[in-house]
Structures are given as C-alpha cells and as structure tokens.
Design a protein around this motif. Structure first.
Motif, short mmCIF file in Angstrom:
data_model
loop_
_atom_site.label_atom_id
_atom_site.label_comp_id
_atom_site.label_asym_id
_atom_site.label_seq_id
_atom_site.Cartn_x
_atom_site.Cartn_y
_atom_site.Cartn_z
N ILE A 60 -17.45 4.40 27.63
CA ILE A 60 -17.23 5.62 28.40
C ILE A 60 -17.96 5.51 29.73
O ILE A 60 -17.41 5.82 30.80
CB ILE A 60 -17.65 6.87 27.61
N SER B 120 -7.16 2.96 28.15
CA SER B 120 -6.64 4.10 28.88
C SER B 120 -5.16 3.91 29.21
O SER B 120 -4.36 4.84 29.09
CB SER B 120 -7.44 4.32 30.17
N TRP C 83 -11.52 10.75 28.01
CA TRP C 83 -12.26 9.79 27.20
C TRP C 83 -12.19 10.25 25.74
O TRP C 83 -12.00 11.42 25.47
CB TRP C 83 -13.71 9.60 27.65
N TRP D 148 -16.01 2.78 32.06
CA TRP D 148 -14.67 3.03 32.56
C TRP D 148 -14.46 4.40 33.20
O TRP D 148 -13.41 4.63 33.81
CB TRP D 148 -13.64 2.84 31.45
N THR D 149 -15.36 5.33 33.02
CA THR D 149 -15.16 6.67 33.58
C THR D 149 -16.22 6.96 34.63
O THR D 149 -17.12 6.17 34.85
CB THR D 149 -15.22 7.76 32.48
N ALA E 59 -6.68 4.72 36.34
CA ALA E 59 -7.77 4.10 35.59
C ALA E 59 -8.13 2.80 36.26
O ALA E 59 -7.28 2.14 36.88
CB ALA E 59 -7.34 3.84 34.14
N GLY F 295 -7.46 12.83 33.47
CA GLY F 295 -8.44 11.83 33.07
C GLY F 295 -8.94 12.18 31.68
O GLY F 295 -8.86 13.33 31.26
#
Length: 189
Positions: free
Chosen positions: A33, A139, A97, A36-37, A132, A95
């Motif tokens: 998390i 994702s 997660w 990637w975010t 992403a 978006g």
C-alpha cells in the motif's frame, strides 16, 4: 455532496469515521500500500486519525473527494478503501487499496463497480478514470475486471512522494456497464 452509504452483494461502502482509524492504520502498514499509493510512508497513527477524523469529512463537504470505507457487511471488518476524486464537471478519478488479508476475493472489483454505477446513475459522471503507477499489476487487474479499458501510459504523470513516475491510465464509460450516458458519445472511427 452529502455523504452516503452504498451497498453491493457482499459489501457496505460508507464514509470513513473516526472509529475507523485503527483499522486504517493497521492496513496502511502494508509495504505494498505504501509502495503503490499516495499514502504517507512511513504511515503513522496520526495519519490515520487525520484521514478518518478530518480530511475525509472535509473532502465530502467541499465536493473534492468521496472516500468510502469498504466493509464486509454493516459490522464486518474493513477490507478496503475507495476514493473518488472530482476532476471537473462530469469527470472523476478512482483510486483504491485493499487490506492485505482480504486480497484475491474480488472485493475491490465489486466495490469499484458499485461506486462506478453510483457515479454514472446518480451523480451524472460521463467518464471515470483510473490511474496507477506503471507496474502495479494488482491495481490494473482490478480495473480491468471492473470494466476499465487501459488507454495507455502517461509519462511522469504520477507524483509518488516526490518522484515522478509513469502511470497507466484507463477509462470507464457508462456504456461499458450497459448504462445510458448523460451526453451522447461520438467515438473516433
């Protein structure tokens, strides 16, 4: 926008509340998390408390972002987060997660589908975008399962903690879900 709750077959999507802080904090300890975010890294308890206690409510009030806590039923555990960023009239970006222990069960695709249908039928969205970091295969798999068409790569279009990254971009139209559009669409031939 007034905060609201959405339901799908297995999930309840409701605005985040202060009581969600501990579960958000725990989920965001996951290195994937953070990788990637855009959540802060390292992710501290005060980040979670500010997110669920102040930022989410203000974003709904100011019509900037609609963040949903995704739960297994009304009183079930937090399995994910879905956020919709308002980009302009009729334009939105999604978006998300998923908590590590809840991945691989189709919850996120189900949640994204529920949010997309709400945006198209109730909010009047003409298009929903997904972005992403290039390489975030999980994702991308969710986006494609939810009906998004990957449209390409945007160079240096994603700022992840001070580093510009290439990102994949995809689009979802009402017609992709069998829904009518608020405006006619004339695609390139």
């Amino acid at each position: 926008m007034e905060p609201l709750t959405l339901t799908t077959v297995r999930l309840v999507l409701r605005p985040f509340a202060p009581a969600d802080a501990e579960e958000v904090y725990a989920a965001c300890q996951d290195p994937d998390i953070q990788r990637w975010t855009v959540v802060p890294s390292p992710y501290r308890r005060e980040h979670a408390e500010a997110w669920v206690g102040e930022i989410c409510a203000a974003s709904w009030r100011e019509d900037r972002e609609y963040a949903f806590a995704v739960r297994l039923g009304e009183d079930g555990p937090l399995v994910a987060s879905v956020g919709v960023h308002v980009r302009g009239p009729g334009a939105y970006e999604i978006g998300y997660w998923t908590a590590k222990e809840h991945r691989g069960r189709g919850y996120m695709a189900e949640a994204v589908d529920g949010v997309a249908r709400w945006l198209f039928t109730e909010v009047g969205a003409g298009r929903l975008e997904w972005r992403a970091a290039a390489g975030n295969a999980a994702s991308r798999a969710v986006a494609e399962k939810a009906g998004f068409r990957v449209e390409g790569v945007l160079r240096a279009a994603l700022d992840l903690r001070g580093t510009l990254r290439d990102c994949w971009v995809g689009g979802l139209l009402p017609s992709d879900l069998g829904l009518p559009s608020r405006l006619p669409y004339l695609p390139v031939r």
